[in-house]
Design a protein around this motif. Structure first.
Motif, PDB file in Angstrom:
ATOM      1  N   LEU A 293      28.725   1.527 131.174  1.00 15.05           N
ATOM      2  CA  LEU A 293      29.382   0.953 129.999  1.00 15.05           C
ATOM      3  C   LEU A 293      30.549   1.816 129.513  1.00 15.05           C
ATOM      4  N   THR A 294      31.078   2.657 130.366  1.00 13.60           N
ATOM      5  CA  THR A 294      32.149   3.559 129.943  1.00 13.60           C
ATOM      6  C   THR A 294      33.368   2.801 129.425  1.00 13.60           C
ATOM      7  N   GLN A 295      33.772   1.748 130.116  1.00 10.18           N
ATOM      8  CA  GLN A 295      34.958   0.997 129.700  1.00 10.18           C
ATOM      9  C   GLN A 295      34.729   0.246 128.394  1.00 10.18           C
ATOM     10  N   GLN A 296      33.500  -0.060 128.066  1.00  9.26           N
ATOM     11  CA  GLN A 296      33.201  -0.811 126.848  1.00  9.26           C
ATOM     12  C   GLN A 296      32.910   0.093 125.652  1.00  9.26           C
ATOM     13  N   MET A 297      32.941   1.394 125.860  1.00  8.22           N
ATOM     14  CA  MET A 297      32.577   2.316 124.789  1.00  8.22           C
ATOM     15  C   MET A 297      33.460   2.176 123.543  1.00  8.22           C
ATOM     16  N   PRO A 298      34.783   2.081 123.659  1.00  7.28           N
ATOM     17  CA  PRO A 298      35.584   1.929 122.434  1.00  7.28           C
ATOM     18  C   PRO A 298      35.181   0.718 121.604  1.00  7.28           C
ATOM     19  N   ASP A 299      34.953  -0.422 122.267  1.00  5.59           N
ATOM     20  CA  ASP A 299      34.524  -1.623 121.544  1.00  5.59           C
ATOM     21  C   ASP A 299      33.140  -1.434 120.935  1.00  5.59           C
ATOM     22  N   MET A 300      32.268  -0.742 121.633  1.00  2.00           N
ATOM     23  CA  MET A 300      30.927  -0.501 121.104  1.00  2.00           C
ATOM     24  C   MET A 300      30.980   0.401 119.865  1.00  2.00           C
ATOM     25  N   ILE A 301      31.843   1.403 119.896  1.00  2.00           N
ATOM     26  CA  ILE A 301      31.977   2.295 118.740  1.00  2.00           C
ATOM     27  C   ILE A 301      32.510   1.521 117.537  1.00  2.00           C
ATOM     28  N   GLU A 302      33.502   0.667 117.763  1.00  2.00           N
ATOM     29  CA  GLU A 302      34.034  -0.137 116.664  1.00  2.00           C
ATOM     30  C   GLU A 302      32.975  -1.089 116.116  1.00  2.00           C
ATOM     31  N   GLU A 303      32.134  -1.617 116.987  1.00  2.00           N
ATOM     32  CA  GLU A 303      31.057  -2.499 116.528  1.00  2.00           C
ATOM     33  C   GLU A 303      30.049  -1.740 115.671  1.00  2.00           C
ATOM     34  N   LEU A 304      29.726  -0.520 116.064  1.00  8.04           N
ATOM     35  CA  LEU A 304      28.810   0.290 115.265  1.00  8.04           C
ATOM     36  C   LEU A 304      29.410   0.589 113.890  1.00  8.04           C
ATOM     37  N   ILE A 305      30.692   0.893 113.857  1.00 11.76           N
ATOM     38  CA  ILE A 305      31.350   1.180 112.578  1.00 11.76           C
ATOM     39  C   ILE A 305      31.328  -0.051 111.688  1.00 11.76           C
ATOM     40  N   SER A 306      31.594  -1.217 112.261  1.00 11.44           N
ATOM     41  CA  SER A 306      31.610  -2.450 111.465  1.00 11.44           C
ATOM     42  C   SER A 306      30.232  -2.790 110.919  1.00 11.44           C
ATOM     43  N   LYS A 307      29.183  -2.320 111.586  1.00 16.43           N
ATOM     44  CA  LYS A 307      27.815  -2.567 111.120  1.00 16.43           C
ATOM     45  C   LYS A 307      27.315  -1.508 110.155  1.00 16.43           C
ATOM     46  N   GLY A 308      28.160  -0.557 109.808  1.00 22.85           N
ATOM     47  CA  GLY A 308      27.743   0.492 108.891  1.00 22.85           C
ATOM     48  C   GLY A 308      26.966   1.607 109.552  1.00 22.85           C
ATOM     49  N   GLN A 309      27.057   1.734 110.862  1.00 27.44           N
ATOM     50  CA  GLN A 309      26.342   2.773 111.594  1.00 27.44           C
ATOM     51  C   GLN A 309      27.328   3.864 112.020  1.00 27.44           C
ATOM     52  N   GLN A 310      28.018   4.416 111.025  1.00 28.56           N
ATOM     53  CA  GLN A 310      29.047   5.407 111.336  1.00 28.56           C
ATOM     54  C   GLN A 310      28.458   6.660 111.965  1.00 28.56           C
ATOM     55  N   LEU A 311      27.265   7.034 111.564  1.00 30.32           N
ATOM     56  CA  LEU A 311      26.658   8.245 112.123  1.00 30.32           C
ATOM     57  C   LEU A 311      26.386   8.086 113.615  1.00 30.32           C
ATOM     58  N   ASP A 312      25.877   6.913 114.005  1.00 30.74           N
ATOM     59  CA  ASP A 312      25.673   6.656 115.430  1.00 30.74           C
ATOM     60  C   ASP A 312      27.011   6.622 116.168  1.00 30.74           C
ATOM     61  N   ALA A 313      28.028   6.073 115.515  1.00 26.00           N
ATOM     62  CA  ALA A 313      29.353   6.019 116.143  1.00 26.00           C
ATOM     63  C   ALA A 313      29.884   7.416 116.437  1.00 26.00           C
ATOM     64  N   VAL A 314      29.595   8.374 115.562  1.00 27.98           N
ATOM     65  CA  VAL A 314      30.041   9.751 115.789  1.00 27.98           C
ATOM     66  C   VAL A 314      29.415  10.307 117.069  1.00 27.98           C
ATOM     67  N   HIS A 315      28.139  10.073 117.268  1.00 29.28           N
ATOM     68  CA  HIS A 315      27.471  10.585 118.478  1.00 29.28           C
ATOM     69  C   HIS A 315      28.031   9.925 119.740  1.00 29.28           C
ATOM     70  N   PHE A 316      28.287   8.630 119.692  1.00 31.33           N
ATOM     71  CA  PHE A 316      28.892   7.956 120.840  1.00 31.33           C
ATOM     72  C   PHE A 316      30.301   8.491 121.094  1.00 31.33           C
ATOM     73  N   THR A 317      31.030   8.765 120.008  1.00 32.40           N
ATOM     74  CA  THR A 317      32.404   9.265 120.151  1.00 32.40           C
ATOM     75  C   THR A 317      32.435  10.596 120.881  1.00 32.40           C
ATOM     76  N   TYR A 318      31.556  11.509 120.508  1.00 28.56           N
ATOM     77  CA  TYR A 318      31.540  12.817 121.165  1.00 28.56           C
ATOM     78  C   TYR A 318      31.043  12.713 122.607  1.00 28.56           C
ATOM     79  N   GLU A 319      30.145  11.806 122.868  1.00 30.98           N
ATOM     80  CA  GLU A 319      29.600  11.690 124.228  1.00 30.98           C
ATOM     81  C   GLU A 319      30.642  11.172 125.205  1.00 30.98           C
ATOM     82  N   VAL A 320      31.481  10.243 124.746  1.00 36.83           N
ATOM     83  CA  VAL A 320      32.462   9.642 125.646  1.00 36.83           C
ATOM     84  C   VAL A 320      33.825  10.326 125.555  1.00 36.83           C
TER      85      VAL A 320
END
Length: 525
Positions: A293-320
């Protein structure tokens, strides 16, 4: 023969017109502009062709490099087959000899697991693996949840003793995956054990020569693992759909797919939904990369942010590695702001008047702990100093302590006139009972004094809980219902007393999105 006309006479006959001169001047200007426009156009075309040519050359070089790497890898895989086969045969022979010895050696018995130390644990696990006793291994392992620190290091060592580790693991987890076979009341969740065993299998089946690009799993076992994955996917509707499946089940399935190398491109959308639904688990960013899912990571991070899961988005951001595109500090501040909005909505809820302050404080405490932990983990102290957050957390802890102390009941003074012979536990008669004509002392035990409990509003129903894998191997508990940890029973009260009015806590600044998920500090535990 005519004479040549005088130039003076010619000028007199054809005098130049000023209008003609302007017309010719305008024509020359138009030609000049047209020439410049054409020149610029052709220059632009030349630059575009040059850039496209360079881009095409870069792509060709990249393709050539990729082709060379692929050919080199294929050549290495081909040339390493003999070495890998020799190593596998020697390992298999060693394991088979050890397995036969374990049946004949009286020293390897059930008493080996009775040793209460790491050595006894390893010996017990190895004894099961040597005998390929998958059921015994699973029964023993699932009862050792408190010893996960040791199991994480010892299970891979034990699995290396199996004649066929991949087949052994599939048989071991078949008790609960893909379908729980423990009946209608399966008891406690064992997803943590499934994930532990599947994670521990990876270093055992990795090719010793070329690494993770080739797994030493037989085609039969790989086909069986694929069938198990298909069975689990077929049961998704019964489990409530991809978005409503229990997180331990999701984690087990995704780890199963990664461990046995059976990722399918046609299932990428399903993998994405499952990862997003369980994004709060700390292993999910790594699993997402392993699932392709590497190519879909930016869209997944934006989806997490839109759902109010900013903390999870931070972990995905650093991983990718997308920290520049998604800066972590604004996300953490936004997460705290949303948490405050939720706390404010709890304070304003009339159905929770008796405990709104407690729930709001707990919500903010959870968010503060999570953000402080994230700041420390990713070394963000320079950009987001945590001192103010820690001070606010201490203030909330003090308020909580004061509230707890005020809820403690006062001690009731003991009756000084209690006699040892009063075995029925009833009250003693008054001091002057013998002198009163209407005094009456009952010989029966006194009826207990009941204190009316303070009225409570209707509490929202809690979500059905399920245990989560512990943090020892990287799991994180799901966001818990904020009402579940608070007992609805009132504090013990003194007979004849009335419920004390709830404390007024300081108002929380601005929170808004009530539907924002509740994050617990269990993410970091």
């Amino acid at each position: 023969m005519g004479s040549i006309p005088d130039p003076g006479e010619l000028s007199e006959l054809t005098q130049p017109s000023f209008d003609e001169f302007q017309r010719q001047t305008s024509l020359m200007t138009s030609c000049t502009l047209l020439w410049k426009e054409l020149s610029d156009h052709f220059s632009s075309l030349e630059e575009d062709l040059k850039h496209k040519s360079e881009a095409l050359k870069r792509k060709m070089r990249t393709l050539d490099t990729a082709t060379s790497d692929s050919l080199r890898l294929l050549d290495r895989r081909e040339t390493s087959l003999d070495a890998t086969l020799q190593i596998a045969l020697r390992t298999l022979d060693t394991r088979r000899t050890a397995a036969l010895s374990s049946f004949l050696d009286d020293h390897v018995d059930d008493d080996a697991g009775e040793v209460d130390d790491a050595t006894g644990l390893v010996l017990k696990l190895k004894s099961f693996c040597l005998r390929m006793d998958a059921f015994g291994f699973w029964t023993f392992l699932s009862a050792k949840k408190k010893e996960l620190d040791g199991l994480r290091a010892e299970v891979p060592v034990a699995l290396a003793e199996c004649v066929d580790p991949a087949k052994f693991v599939l048989e071991a987890i078949s008790e609960v995956f893909p379908v729980d076979k423990r009946g209608e009341k399966p008891g406690h969740d064992l997803g943590w054990a499934c994930v532990l065993v599947l994670e521990s299998l990876i270093p055992v089946v990795v090719d010793p020569v070329i690494g993770k690009s080739r797994l030493l799993v037989t085609p039969t076992v790989k086909e069986h693992a694929t069938e198990i994955a298909e069975t689990w996917k077929a049961s998704l509707e019964e489990r409530g759909g991809a978005e409503n499946v229990k997180t331990p089940d999701v984690h087990t399935f995704l780890q199963h797919v990664v461990t046995f190398g059976i990722v399918k491109n046609e299932d990428l959308d399903l993998y994405r939904k499952l990862v997003i639904a369980s994004a709060w688990r700390k292993q999910m960013p790594k699993l997402a990369l392993s699932l392709g899912l590497t190519q879909q990571m930016p869209d997944m991070i934006e989806e997490l942010i839109s759902k109010g899961q900013q903390l999870d988005a931070v972990h995905f951001t650093y991983e990718v590695g997308l920290v520049d595109k998604f800066p972590p500090v604004p996300l953490l501040k936004s997460f705290l702001k949303d948490a405050k909005k939720v706390a404010a909505s709890i304070l304003e809820d009339p159905n929770n008047a008796g405990r709104a302050a407690y729930l709001a404080a707990r919500k903010e405490q959870s968010a503060l702990r999570a953000v402080i932990k994230c700041i420390e983990e990713y070394k963000l102290e320079a950009d987001f100093p945590p001192e103010n957050l820690k001070k606010r957390l201490e203030q909330l802890e003090k308020v909580k302590t004061v509230k707890t102390e005020k809820r403690k009941p006062a001690a009731v003074p003991a009756n000084k006139r209690t006699r040892a012979s009063n075995s029925n536990g009833g009250p003693m008669p008054p001091a002057k009972a013998g002198r009163l004509t209407n005094a009456y002392v009952s010989s029966f035990p006194a009826a207990p004094t009941f204190v009316r409990s303070p009225s409570h509003g209707q509490y929202p129903a809690a979500l059905p809980p399920y245990p989560s894998p512990p943090h020892m191997y990287g799991s994180r508990s799901p966001p818990a219902n904020p009402y579940a940890a608070y007992s609805p029973e009132p504090a013990p009260a003194i007979a004849g007393s009335y419920p004390a009015a709830p404390m007024n806590y300081p108002a929380y600044g601005g929170y808004g999105n009530v539907l924002a998920p509740t994050y617990q500090q269990a993410y970091y535990r």
